[in-house]
Design an enzyme around this catalytic site. Structure first.
Site, short mmCIF file in Angstrom:
data_model
loop_
_atom_site.label_atom_id
_atom_site.label_comp_id
_atom_site.label_asym_id
_atom_site.label_seq_id
_atom_site.Cartn_x
_atom_site.Cartn_y
_atom_site.Cartn_z
N GLY A 12 19.11 63.67 20.27
CA GLY A 12 19.31 62.39 19.59
C GLY A 12 18.90 61.22 20.45
CD GLN A 16 24.25 52.05 17.88
OE1 GLN A 16 24.31 50.92 17.42
NE2 GLN A 16 25.23 52.92 17.74
CG ASP A 17 25.54 56.08 20.48
OD1 ASP A 17 25.43 54.90 20.11
OD2 ASP A 17 26.53 56.79 20.23
CB SER A 96 24.89 59.64 12.68
OG SER A 96 24.01 58.60 12.34
CB SER A 137 32.94 61.07 14.94
OG SER A 137 33.21 60.06 14.01
CD GLU A 139 34.35 59.57 8.53
OE1 GLU A 139 34.45 58.38 8.86
OE2 GLU A 139 34.50 59.96 7.34
CE1 TYR A 160 28.48 62.14 11.51
CE2 TYR A 160 30.78 61.46 11.42
CZ TYR A 160 29.57 61.54 12.11
OH TYR A 160 29.48 61.02 13.37
NE ARG A 228 35.14 53.18 9.21
CZ ARG A 228 35.91 53.49 8.18
NH1 ARG A 228 37.16 53.02 8.09
NH2 ARG A 228 35.46 54.29 7.22
N PRO A 290 32.98 59.21 -2.40
CG PRO A 290 31.84 61.16 -2.97
CD PRO A 290 31.74 59.95 -2.09
#
Ligand code: NAP
Ligand code: G4F
Length: 351
Positions: A12, A16-17, A96, A137, A139, A160, A228, A290
């Protein structure tokens, strides 16, 4: 080690990271290697400056080398581990986008969960003393109420999140079962001017630029009430590195310990321009998911105490940095944008 330098492999790296981490490790004197996927159009925009600075001439001695591989292709991963013999592997590659994981659950699980298994197996089978970082994450906490720390129950609300929970446990299992130095960084949302265009912060700052330039009349978003804990990517990659320098493999929450709604982020950006956001924002079911993660707020006491890691950039500074960057990229200052948007606001009211 190669010629007395540590070797890091980043999956990756074009993300971004990955781009910030590559810069950080090069600054620290590492030899940085990254995998990229074949794309029909260039996917190296965020690292083109590094490719220009470190041309791939003397191949294996070069500070910066990219190789084609894919997390869903275990043979390609075995080959890069064998070729580069890294001291540290940072597994940042992923599909992601949480919303898109509902449209494409199978490929999300293939990349984010099976991909992690593939790279962990490549590390294990190499027999090398590799330190492995997994991009876990917030998440994963899903519907678990805030604040969330390393002991909070995972209750993921998306394909995810489910894939990331599986990858978290694989990392923990490879640490316990095979004694691999494998650590999870449980990172809360982190943004930057390099953020992908369809994440909510970057979408907001990009669309405000279009409003200012008269290219758009309104911004259409989904759930404005989600909360967040938003930090700055460049500071979060420093935490990734610190996690792998710690003397034992472990799991760490990385967060700012502040939480704000999507509406707060919009208001902050419009406030910077002295404009009223309610005149420009519309909501649509098209961007609702959803299932939703209602509120994230990290407790990163463990990282503060053990890693001595603490973020400097918080919500307000982040919003200003991102908005100013996107405006400047189109040749407009914050002050000019403020005048333009107020004119547009007045026209809307027939003033
Ligand atoms: P990003 O910008 O979307 O970057 C993801 C990278 O993964 C891209 O370079 C992408 O390549 C690559 N990739 C996708 N599928 C791949 C595959 N099959 N094989 C190899 N590479 C693949 O994400 P990010 O924001 O930098 O996040 C980095 C990691 O941290 C991700 O694992 C993400 O899930 C996790 N994370 C992010 C946050 C956050 O708020 N940013 C928070 C917690 C965890 P292409 O350019 O070719 O698509
Ligand atoms: O910016 P988002 O898409 O980020 P989300 O879903 O929180 O995921 C990001 O952070 C995770 C860490 O917790 C990472 F693991 C993951 O890889 C990614 O980096 O959405 C933030 C919130 C959500 O509640 C979403 O429903 O914004 C809401 N939202 C409202 N309107 C929108 C929109 N999100 C997007 N992307 N686009 C909208 O128009």
């Amino acid at each position: 080690m190669q010629n007395g330098k540590k070797v890091a492999l980043i999956t990756g790296i074009g993300g971004q990271d990955g781009s910030y981490l590559a810069e950080l490790l090069l600054d620290k004197g590492y030899l940085v290697r990254g995998i990229i996927r074949r794309a029909s159009y260039p996917n190296t925009k965020r690292i083109d400056h590094l490719l220009a600075k470190y041309p791939n001439d003397h191949e294996e001695e070069n500070s910066f080398i990219l190789a084609y591989a894919d997390l869903t292709d275990s043979q390609s991963l075995r080959k890069v581990i064998e070729r580069f013999k890294p001291d540290e592997v940072y597994n940042l590659g992923a599909q992601s986008h949480v919303g898109i994981s509902f449209d494409s659950p199978q490929s999300t699980i293939n990349i984010n969960l099976m991909g992690t298994l593939n790279i962990l197996e490549a590390v294990r089978q190499s027999g090398l003393p590799i330190r492995f970082y997994q991009a876990s994450s917030s998440e994963m906490f899903g519907a678990s109420p805030p604040p969330q720390n390393e002991s909070t129950k995972f209750l993921p609300q998306s394909p995810y999140g489910i894939a990331k929970v599986g990858a978290f446990h694989l990392t923990r299992l490879y640490r316990d079962a095979y004694k691999i130095f494998a650590s999870n960084g449980i990172l809360f949302n982190h943004e930057s001017p390099r953020r992908g265009l369809n994440f909510v912060t970057k979408k907001i700052t990009q669309e405000i630029v279009k409003l200012v330039l008269g290219e758009k009349k309104e911004i259409v978003l989904g759930n404005l009430d989600a909360k967040r804990d938003w930090g700055f990517s460049k500071e979060y990659v420093e935490a990734m590195w610190k996690i792998l320098q710690h003397n034992i493999p472990d799991d760490f929450v990385i967060a700012t310990e502040e939480t704000h709604t999507v509406r707060d982020f919009i208001k902050e950006c419009f406030d910077l321009l002295g404009a009223d956001y309610t005149k420009f924002i519309k909501t649509s079911g098209r961007y609702l998911r959803p299932a939703e993660v209602p509120a994230l707020l990290g407790d990163s006491t463990k990282a503060k105490n053990i890693l001595k890691w603490e973020p400097k950039v918080k919500f307000k500074e982040l919003a200003k940095m991102m908005l100013e960057h996107d405006l400047n990229e189109r040749g407009i200052s914050l002050e000019e944008a403020s005048i333009k948007i107020k004119n547009i606001e007045n026209q809307k009211h027939g003033i």
